[in-house]
Design a protein around this motif. Structure first.
Motif, PDB file in Angstrom:
ATOM      1  N   THR A 249     -10.266  -1.905  14.041  1.00  0.00           N
ATOM      2  CA  THR A 249     -10.883  -0.732  13.476  1.00  0.00           C
ATOM      3  C   THR A 249     -10.080   0.097  12.459  1.00  0.00           C
ATOM      4  O   THR A 249     -10.355   0.874  11.542  1.00  0.00           O
ATOM      5  CB  THR A 249     -11.407   0.068  14.653  1.00  0.00           C
ATOM      6  N   PHE A 250      -8.759   0.112  13.066  1.00  0.00           N
ATOM      7  CA  PHE A 250      -7.774   0.943  12.050  1.00  0.00           C
ATOM      8  C   PHE A 250      -6.345   0.069  12.556  1.00  0.00           C
ATOM      9  O   PHE A 250      -6.297  -0.630  13.417  1.00  0.00           O
ATOM     10  CB  PHE A 250      -7.585   2.398  12.341  1.00  0.00           C
ATOM     11  N   LEU A 251      -5.418   0.369  11.642  1.00  0.00           N
ATOM     12  CA  LEU A 251      -4.129  -0.067  11.771  1.00  0.00           C
ATOM     13  C   LEU A 251      -2.825   0.658  11.505  1.00  0.00           C
ATOM     14  O   LEU A 251      -3.222   1.927  10.764  1.00  0.00           O
ATOM     15  CB  LEU A 251      -3.951  -1.274  10.583  1.00  0.00           C
ATOM     16  N   LEU A 252      -2.010   0.486  12.160  1.00  0.00           N
ATOM     17  CA  LEU A 252      -0.763   1.470  11.731  1.00  0.00           C
ATOM     18  C   LEU A 252       0.162   0.569  10.814  1.00  0.00           C
ATOM     19  O   LEU A 252       0.316  -0.592  11.325  1.00  0.00           O
ATOM     20  CB  LEU A 252       0.042   1.690  13.066  1.00  0.00           C
ATOM     21  N   THR A 253       0.658   1.082   9.893  1.00  0.00           N
ATOM     22  CA  THR A 253       1.579   0.419   9.073  1.00  0.00           C
ATOM     23  C   THR A 253       2.722   1.194   8.577  1.00  0.00           C
ATOM     24  O   THR A 253       2.788   2.397   8.719  1.00  0.00           O
ATOM     25  CB  THR A 253       0.661  -0.337   7.825  1.00  0.00           C
ATOM     26  N   ILE A 257       5.098  -3.218   4.865  1.00  0.00           N
ATOM     27  CA  ILE A 257       4.046  -4.028   5.235  1.00  0.00           C
ATOM     28  C   ILE A 257       2.965  -3.925   4.407  1.00  0.00           C
ATOM     29  O   ILE A 257       2.170  -5.045   3.913  1.00  0.00           O
ATOM     30  CB  ILE A 257       3.608  -3.712   6.646  1.00  0.00           C
ATOM     31  N   SER A 258       2.393  -2.830   3.868  1.00  0.00           N
ATOM     32  CA  SER A 258       1.351  -2.529   3.143  1.00  0.00           C
ATOM     33  C   SER A 258       1.475  -2.885   1.557  1.00  0.00           C
ATOM     34  O   SER A 258       0.617  -3.569   1.101  1.00  0.00           O
ATOM     35  CB  SER A 258       0.962  -0.929   3.244  1.00  0.00           C
ATOM     36  N   LEU A 340       5.162   6.787   1.506  1.00  0.00           N
ATOM     37  CA  LEU A 340       4.375   5.596   0.934  1.00  0.00           C
ATOM     38  C   LEU A 340       4.203   6.132  -0.573  1.00  0.00           C
ATOM     39  O   LEU A 340       3.573   7.344  -0.797  1.00  0.00           O
ATOM     40  CB  LEU A 340       3.295   5.737   1.845  1.00  0.00           C
ATOM     41  N   ASP A 341       4.414   5.086  -1.725  1.00  0.00           N
ATOM     42  CA  ASP A 341       4.299   5.616  -2.739  1.00  0.00           C
ATOM     43  C   ASP A 341       2.673   5.750  -3.203  1.00  0.00           C
ATOM     44  O   ASP A 341       1.694   5.159  -2.699  1.00  0.00           O
ATOM     45  CB  ASP A 341       5.134   4.536  -3.661  1.00  0.00           C
ATOM     46  N   VAL A 342       2.660   6.601  -4.378  1.00  0.00           N
ATOM     47  CA  VAL A 342       1.294   6.987  -4.800  1.00  0.00           C
ATOM     48  C   VAL A 342       0.390   5.627  -5.034  1.00  0.00           C
ATOM     49  O   VAL A 342      -0.973   5.570  -4.832  1.00  0.00           O
ATOM     50  CB  VAL A 342       1.251   7.833  -5.813  1.00  0.00           C
ATOM     51  N   LYS A 343       1.257   4.719  -5.687  1.00  0.00           N
ATOM     52  CA  LYS A 343       0.527   3.693  -6.141  1.00  0.00           C
ATOM     53  C   LYS A 343      -0.344   2.874  -5.015  1.00  0.00           C
ATOM     54  O   LYS A 343      -1.669   2.207  -4.968  1.00  0.00           O
ATOM     55  CB  LYS A 343       1.243   2.550  -6.904  1.00  0.00           C
ATOM     56  N   ALA A 349      -7.150   3.002  -1.323  1.00  0.00           N
ATOM     57  CA  ALA A 349      -8.390   3.881  -1.379  1.00  0.00           C
ATOM     58  C   ALA A 349      -9.382   3.326  -2.140  1.00  0.00           C
ATOM     59  O   ALA A 349     -10.490   3.221  -1.799  1.00  0.00           O
ATOM     60  CB  ALA A 349      -8.012   5.248  -1.697  1.00  0.00           C
ATOM     61  N   ALA A 350      -9.095   2.837  -3.479  1.00  0.00           N
ATOM     62  CA  ALA A 350     -10.143   2.309  -4.294  1.00  0.00           C
ATOM     63  C   ALA A 350     -10.901   0.874  -3.680  1.00  0.00           C
ATOM     64  O   ALA A 350     -11.915   0.853  -3.789  1.00  0.00           O
ATOM     65  CB  ALA A 350      -9.366   1.871  -5.634  1.00  0.00           C
ATOM     66  N   LEU A 351      -9.850   0.295  -2.865  1.00  0.00           N
ATOM     67  CA  LEU A 351     -10.286  -0.841  -2.221  1.00  0.00           C
ATOM     68  C   LEU A 351     -11.381  -0.690  -1.127  1.00  0.00           C
ATOM     69  O   LEU A 351     -12.084  -1.683  -0.856  1.00  0.00           O
ATOM     70  CB  LEU A 351      -9.112  -2.054  -1.807  1.00  0.00           C
ATOM     71  N   GLY A 352     -11.212   0.424  -0.510  1.00  0.00           N
ATOM     72  CA  GLY A 352     -11.994   0.942   0.681  1.00  0.00           C
ATOM     73  C   GLY A 352     -11.476   0.723   1.892  1.00  0.00           C
ATOM     74  O   GLY A 352     -12.062   0.632   2.915  1.00  0.00           O
ATOM     75  N   ALA A 353     -10.007   0.525   1.848  1.00  0.00           N
ATOM     76  CA  ALA A 353      -9.249   0.389   3.271  1.00  0.00           C
ATOM     77  C   ALA A 353      -8.086   1.491   2.958  1.00  0.00           C
ATOM     78  O   ALA A 353      -6.835   0.937   2.975  1.00  0.00           O
ATOM     79  CB  ALA A 353      -8.926  -0.795   3.567  1.00  0.00           C
ATOM     80  N   PRO A 354      -8.572   2.766   3.191  1.00  0.00           N
ATOM     81  CA  PRO A 354      -7.407   3.885   2.755  1.00  0.00           C
ATOM     82  C   PRO A 354      -6.393   3.735   3.770  1.00  0.00           C
ATOM     83  O   PRO A 354      -6.544   3.637   4.850  1.00  0.00           O
ATOM     84  CB  PRO A 354      -8.439   4.924   2.677  1.00  0.00           C
ATOM     85  N   ILE A 355      -4.945   4.137   3.109  1.00  0.00           N
ATOM     86  CA  ILE A 355      -3.882   4.293   3.963  1.00  0.00           C
ATOM     87  C   ILE A 355      -3.375   5.857   3.906  1.00  0.00           C
ATOM     88  O   ILE A 355      -3.194   6.232   2.836  1.00  0.00           O
ATOM     89  CB  ILE A 355      -2.818   3.262   3.620  1.00  0.00           C
TER      90      ILE A 355
END
Length: 611
Positions: A249-253, A257-258, A340-343, A349-355
């Protein structure tokens, strides 16, 4: 709970006393959790250690923590046994968490650990259960009494810092610290019951420890662990397999890794090519325009222009990509451990799996702030945890006005008890009940905390003026994909310089597309890429005086083997400055003061087989 009490029963019967310390070094597993909960149930203190520690780094932690026992696993046992040869205490007992107990016992005996110092975890549980269930036994009452006598100020863990700016310190976190931080996380993310997650991060990691273990306990989150059988390389190979199996459901990263996920997703789309690649890339670009910074809504014209390519990609491509990488239940990820860099934030977020980027310190148990689904801004570290009070303090002791950078100072129930056996460091960090973080940041007009860097990592000019290297590094990496790692440096010199490692696959791509035929021409192209941020409106603005005059190209990526990155893939600046002292010194010679220099050309020639 039952297994934890069984282990606690065995520990009590072995004579371990309240407040004694026990180390744990192993991959995440149910046994690891039951082991730590068992220590807690016996009134003992857990000392969780990173599986990425080198053998020579372990003895200090064992000796300093005064560990009486050591829980470990198959993969880590050889390293642990080698460390015990050097450790001062020769009476530390081993509790073996895996099932191949006889293999572990044989290896231990060959290293001089006698049979009475080696116990299988399963064996300890069986003996503990017998002690509890024996007729007339008072063991259950003893365990209840230990729990009843537990105070909120009792220490739960001693977590050693990863030492990005110096030697490790043992951070004492209490029941109150964990209780406060867990409930802050639940309130901020409005966590319901029964989520599920695959724990990718090492469980000793403060972020994974609090959110992955203790918050999960409070909210009945189902925990799954990466299959670590076969060691480190096998574990990395198993991550994508386990992600799809678990369907989290969610992930810690963490950013490393991301960032790897992002590279692999882009590479997979480029490999498909054709219309799929075009829809994907135009959809990501449109999604970034559609989302803006996540907080301030873009103009109608911007959204109107982004609508068709974004929603086409969402409909045809993004869902399949998410399901392939994360499973089809992913709602969000939470990033910690490093900035975490803005890129990356914009991409996912655009992909639909926001970090959602957060900020914390182990000394704060660790969450201080986080972006959350209902309130987030890319480039910030999010809103403050509700239980704490944050001040931004200037060097003169005054509180900084809004928007002005100063040291982040935290007060609240999440603030550590202190550093174990280190009163001087404790006095420096804890002043009148507040934690002086050593990190620099400011609170913006929308109440988001923005962290800009670490005070001890500051660049220092020859006149004593200081500046944050992280701001420059972020600006540079925002505008180019060719740089994999970067460290900007200036230690009382006339100008800044930088060390960089390259994304070789992307560099090879530009060699082909631009028809580059010599190492010198490639060096010139990389120089243009490095300074592209100057004209990039999306990049952070950097004071001209601090822009690196030159950069040196590393022959290989920074890594854990030589200690130049730590277990969460943060660059260990003081270690890099030692390992690559010659390159840093070279940057201040006449030849090395420009990027197109003999050493860089030689390095590029070797890396990419160019004349």
């Amino acid at each position: 709970r039952e297994k934890a009490r069984q282990f606690a029963s065995w520990l009590v019967a072995q004579g371990y006393k309240k407040g004694e310390n026990v180390a744990i070094l192993g991959e995440g597993s149910p046994e690891w959790i039951c082991g730590e909960f068992g220590l807690m149930s016996a009134g003992l203190v857990s000392v969780p250690l990173s599986i990425k520690l080198l053998t020579e780094e372990i003895p200090f932690r064992l000796d300093h923590s005064e560990a009486k026992a050591f829980l470990t696993t198959h993969n880590q046992l050889p390293k642990v046994l080698a460390a015990l040869q050097v450790a001062e205490s020769k009476a530390i007992k081993l509790i073996y968490l895996d099932d191949d107990v006889e293999w572990g016992r044989d290896l231990a005996e060959k290293s001089g650990v006698t049979g009475d110092r080696f116990t299988g975890f399963t064996q300890a549980l069986e003996k503990g259960r017998e002690l509890i269930e024996a007729p007339g036994s008072d063991m259950a009452s003893k365990l209840d009494a230990i729990a009843e006598a537990c105070g909120e100020d009792d220490v739960v863990t001693i977590s050693y810092t990863s030492g990005t700016t110096g030697n490790p310190k043992g951070i004492m976190l209490t029941h109150l610290n964990y209780w406060t931080n867990c409930h802050d996380a639940i309130d901020m993310f409005e966590l319901p019951l029964h989520y599920k997650t695959l724990i990718i991060l090492p469980v000793d990691h403060s972020f994974a420890h609090t959110v992955g273990l203790y918050t999960a306990l409070v909210r009945a989150i189902a925990l799954y662990f990466v299959d670590s059988r076969g060691g480190g390389i096998a574990t990395l190979r198993n991550i994508p397999i386990n992600l799809k199996e678990v369907n989290s459901t969610f992930l810690l990263t963490v950013p490393a890794i991301s960032g790897n996920f992002m590279k692999k997703i882009i590479a997979a789309m480029e490999e498909k090519g054709g219309i799929i690649e075009k829809i994907f890339k135009s959809g990501i670009a449109a999604g970034i325009r559609w989302n803006g910074n996540g907080f301030d809504k873009p103009s109608f014209a911007t959204r109107f222009g982004a609508f068709f390519p974004y929603f086409l990609a969402k409909t045809l491509v993004f869902g399949k990509v998410k399901a392939t990488v994360f499973g089809d239940s992913i709602l969000f990820c939470v990033g910690g451990g490093a900035l975490l860099d803005v890129k990356q934030q914009e991409f996912f977020a655009a992909l639909g799996a926001p970090i959602y980027q957060g900020y914390g310190l182990t000394e704060a148990a660790p969450i201080i702030s986080a972006n959350v689904p209902k309130r987030h801004k890319f480039g910030s570290s999010g809103i403050l945890a509700p239980s704490l009070h944050c001040r931004i303090m200037l060097a003169d002791g005054k509180e900084a006005p809004r928007g002005v950078t100063g040291e982040i100072v935290i007060t609240g129930g999440n603030v550590m008890k202190g550093y174990f056996r280190n009163p001087q460091a404790t006095a420096e960090a804890l002043r009148e009940g507040s934690l002086w973080s050593g990190d620099l940041g400011y609170i913006d007009n929308d109440d988001f905390l923005v962290v800009v860097g670490r005070e001890k990592a500051l660049l220092i000019a020859e006149d004593g003026e200081k500046y944050s290297p992280e701001e420059i590094e972020e600006a540079i990496t925002t505008s180019t994909d060719l740089i994999d790692q970067i460290m900007v440096w200036c230690d009382h010199q006339k100008y800044s310089c930088a060390l960089v490692s390259l994304d070789t696959a992307k560099v090879e791509h530009i060699i082909k597309t631009k028809g580059i035929t010599t190492a010198k021409a490639l060096c010139e192209a990389l120089q243009s890429e490095f300074y592209a941020f100057k004209d990039d409106p999306k990049a952070k603005k950097v004071q001209h005086a601090w822009i690196p005059a030159a950069f040196q190209i590393l022959p290989a990526a920074l890594g854990e083997k030589d200690g130049t990155v730590n277990s969460t893939m943060k660059i260990v600046r003081f270690k890099v400055s030692q390992v690559y002292k010659d390159l840093l010194d070279y940057s201040y010679t006449k030849e090395g003061s420009t990027t197109v220099n003999a050493k860089n050309i030689e390095t590029l020639s070797s890396l990419f087989k160019l004349p």
